[in-house]
Design a protein around this motif. Structure first.
Motif, short mmCIF file in Angstrom:
data_model
loop_
_atom_site.label_atom_id
_atom_site.label_comp_id
_atom_site.label_asym_id
_atom_site.label_seq_id
_atom_site.Cartn_x
_atom_site.Cartn_y
_atom_site.Cartn_z
N ALA A 264 0.86 -1.19 0.00
CA ALA A 264 0.00 0.00 0.00
C ALA A 264 0.89 1.23 0.00
O ALA A 264 2.09 1.16 0.29
CB ALA A 264 -0.93 0.00 1.21
N GLU A 265 0.29 2.36 -0.32
CA GLU A 265 1.04 3.61 -0.44
C GLU A 265 0.25 4.75 0.17
O GLU A 265 -0.97 4.85 -0.04
CB GLU A 265 1.30 3.88 -1.93
CG GLU A 265 2.10 5.11 -2.23
CD GLU A 265 2.44 5.20 -3.72
OE1 GLU A 265 2.31 6.30 -4.28
OE2 GLU A 265 2.83 4.17 -4.31
N LYS A 266 0.93 5.58 0.92
CA LYS A 266 0.25 6.73 1.51
C LYS A 266 -0.12 7.75 0.44
O LYS A 266 0.57 7.89 -0.57
CB LYS A 266 1.14 7.39 2.57
CG LYS A 266 1.45 6.51 3.77
CD LYS A 266 2.20 7.25 4.86
CE LYS A 266 1.24 7.96 5.79
NZ LYS A 266 1.93 8.48 7.00
N GLY A 267 -1.20 8.45 0.69
CA GLY A 267 -1.57 9.55 -0.18
C GLY A 267 -0.83 10.82 0.25
O GLY A 267 -0.14 10.84 1.28
N VAL A 268 -0.98 11.86 -0.52
CA VAL A 268 -0.32 13.11 -0.20
C VAL A 268 -1.20 14.29 -0.63
O VAL A 268 -1.79 14.28 -1.71
CB VAL A 268 1.08 13.21 -0.86
CG1 VAL A 268 1.00 13.05 -2.37
CG2 VAL A 268 1.76 14.51 -0.50
N THR A 359 -1.68 9.60 9.59
CA THR A 359 -1.52 10.65 8.61
C THR A 359 -0.63 11.72 9.24
O THR A 359 -0.99 12.29 10.27
CB THR A 359 -2.88 11.25 8.22
OG1 THR A 359 -3.65 10.24 7.55
CG2 THR A 359 -2.71 12.45 7.30
N THR A 360 0.51 11.96 8.64
CA THR A 360 1.48 12.88 9.24
C THR A 360 1.20 14.32 8.84
O THR A 360 0.63 14.60 7.78
CB THR A 360 2.91 12.50 8.85
OG1 THR A 360 3.00 12.40 7.42
CG2 THR A 360 3.32 11.18 9.48
N ARG A 386 0.76 13.38 4.68
CA ARG A 386 0.88 12.07 4.04
C ARG A 386 -0.22 11.18 4.62
O ARG A 386 -0.22 10.85 5.81
CB ARG A 386 2.27 11.47 4.28
CG ARG A 386 3.40 12.33 3.66
CD ARG A 386 3.18 12.54 2.16
NE ARG A 386 4.08 13.51 1.59
CZ ARG A 386 5.08 13.18 0.75
NH1 ARG A 386 5.30 11.92 0.45
NH2 ARG A 386 5.84 14.12 0.23
N ILE A 387 -1.17 10.81 3.78
CA ILE A 387 -2.45 10.27 4.23
C ILE A 387 -2.38 8.75 4.37
O ILE A 387 -2.03 8.03 3.43
CB ILE A 387 -3.57 10.64 3.25
CG1 ILE A 387 -3.54 12.15 2.93
CG2 ILE A 387 -4.93 10.25 3.82
CD1 ILE A 387 -4.45 12.54 1.77
N LEU A 388 -2.74 8.27 5.54
CA LEU A 388 -2.75 6.84 5.81
C LEU A 388 -3.94 6.18 5.09
O LEU A 388 -5.03 6.75 5.07
CB LEU A 388 -2.88 6.61 7.33
CG LEU A 388 -2.55 5.23 7.87
CD1 LEU A 388 -1.05 4.96 7.74
CD2 LEU A 388 -2.98 5.11 9.33
#
Length: 513
Positions: A264-268, A359-360, A386-388
């Motif tokens: 999986a990949e975090k969103g931004v 989410t950072t 950076r969205i989980l």
């Protein structure tokens, strides 16, 4: 009272027994006392030279595409075509949006869904962290609170010119050697070798060579995704960059390699907040300036971040990392129904571990007054999130609006948000064959699912497959990991040989089990 005390004691004893039982029966990874040597795969001088020459092309990409050296991009693609005549005479090639190259190798069974291998030929600028959107430049897998410092003098300059393609002491030097021209040439070498052996895959194999991954892929992979959707194509599996094989010591107490496979990949998303106030001369300021209001909003966002959550890639990784921990750490992981708060608190202490669980929030840009005696009527703050997976950019927006309550603000997103990916399964042929290949090339290596924190081009491919895996089959020590987007980037010839073997294995073996 005595009976109540006995009852409470029995309850506590039972609780302790459950905790101990779950700790000792939890499916942590089985560790080995030794790490065998990786497989040695010979590489011809001709193959090394083709790769080294490709590193001599300055294919830097910039956020402002007007700065891109597009004639060099054209020359690079011409070089690749001339260097691999057998590949380009047997595979169909299509140029999309001027610089996105797609190769298609027809298989023997058109009823099977195809495979897609993604790579990119653009690179970041030679200076460390210049112009790149998603620089890492550190050991991204070091989960310790106080990671050992690396010698900074090694990263103050290039030992060899960044576009020299110098080959010395078993290494191929140059910007993009790891990220990601190594994969470009390993894929081409794999296909070239298999064609020479007259191998024909069962399913179609697509190979994408992307021109602008380092700045978001909007000119390349985004157009490729639209092209493939318009063709009605869906893939059985998509392979792209992401995790690596990290050397022993990456996780505390584990003296084995760990292969991080991104499922999986975090969103931004970056939101710009325009905080309004009263402008004028600093000699007569209001009790609360626009800058002061902005400071309160920023403090709210940093002090009250989006909550930590345990998602599948991180939970699976914890079963690897926990294997080397002491009893307390393993107890917290095995009994999250009771100790998850304690576990999250510990993980929040390191940036890498914290990024795996929430989410950072990163305040990156501020703009206020141009004069030291002038009150800015509007202060702008840009915050990068950076969205989980499991959350969206709209969740982030709602979080920001709550932090801005009581103030007059305007909120917008300077760039289109990238939502987090779906989570790919860890059962089925896509993940299994990665495990098989890693096991052959890197015996004794632990393989774990992983959440990819940085952005990759497969963020554009979510509608084209349910199985997307982000992994590059190279064994990197902390120094080599830090060279990514930094000075002195190189690919060892041993790693290059294993990369070629890895992609050949996937293409040959995918349909054999």
């Amino acid at each position: 009272m005595k009976k109540l005390g006995i009852l409470l004691g029995l309850i506590l004893l039972a609780l302790a027994a459950v905790i101990v039982f779950k700790t000792y029966t939890h499916p942590f990874a089985k560790l080995s006392a030794e790490q065998p040597e990786p497989l040695k795969v010979p590489v011809s001088e001709h193959s090394v030279k083709r790769f080294a020459t490709g590193l001599q092309y300055n294919t830097v990409s910039y956020i402002d595409s007007a700065e891109n050296p597009f004639p060099v991009y054209d020359s690079f693609r011409l070089y690749v075509r001339e260097a691999y005549p057998r590949v380009f005479s047997n595979l169909k090639d299509t140029l999309i949006n001027g610089h996105q190259l797609l190769l298609v190798w027809k298989g023997s069974n058109p009823s099977l869904k195809p495979l897609l291998f993604m790579s990119h030929y653009d690179v970041v600028a030679p200076g460390a962290h210049e112009h790149d959107e998603d620089a890492i430049g550190q050991n991204m897998f070091d989960m310790s609170e106080d990671p050992a410092p690396l010698p900074t003098e090694e990263f103050s300059k290039w030992n060899y010119p960044p576009f020299s393609g110098a080959v010395t002491e078993g290494r191929i030097h140059g910007r993009g050697a790891i990220d990601m021209k190594g994969v470009v040439f390993a894929l081409l070498e794999s296909v070239d070798t298999l064609l020479a052996q007259q191998f024909v895959p069962q399913r179609d194999i697509y190979i994408a060579l992307d021109p602008d991954e380092e700045v978001g892929g909007l000119r390349g992979a985004a157009h490729l995704a639209t092209y493939l959707k318009n063709q009605g194509i869906r893939f059985e599996t998509i392979f792209d960059e992401g995790g690596i094989v990290a050397s022993p010591g990456t996780a505390e107490g584990i003296n084995q390699n760990i292969a991080f496979v991104g499922i999986a990949e975090k969103g931004v998303v970056a939101y710009r907040i325009k905080v309004k106030g009263t402008g004028g001369h600093s000699s007569m300021p209001p009790l609360q300036t626009a800058a002061g209001r902005a400071a309160i909003i920023m403090q709210r966002l940093e002090n009250n971040q989006l909550p930590q959550r345990m998602i599948k890639p991180t939970a699976d990784f914890m079963n690897i990392a926990g294997a080397g921990m002491g009893f307390t750490g393993r107890m917290a992981i095995a009994n999250q129904w009771l100790f998850q708060g304690m576990l999250f608190k510990q993980m929040a202490k390191t940036p890498q571990a914290n990024a795996l669980t929430r989410t950072t929030t990163a305040i990156t840009q501020l703009k206020g007054s141009d004069g030291n005696n002038v009150l800015a009527p509007v202060v702008e703050v840009v915050i990068n999130f950076r969205i989980l997976p499991g959350e969206t950019s709209q969740d982030v927006l709602a979080h920001i609006k709550k932090a801005c309550e009581g103030f007059e603000v305007e909120i917008d997103a300077p760039r289109i948000p990238v939502e987090p990916s779906n989570v790919s399964p860890t059962d089925g042929r896509g993940y299994d064959i990665i495990q098989d290949a890693v096991g052959q090339l890197y015996p004794g290596t632990l393989v774990t699912p992983y959440l990819t924190i940085g952005a990759t081009d497969c963020k554009h491919m979510g509608e084209l497959s349910d199985r997307i895996y982000r992994f590059m089959p190279v064994l990197l020590n902390p120094f080599e990991q830090r060279s990514i987007h930094n000075f002195n980037e190189y690919m060892s010839i041993d790693n290059y040989g294993r990369m070629i073997s890895y992609y050949s294995y996937l293409m040959q073996q995918f349909d054999k089990k």
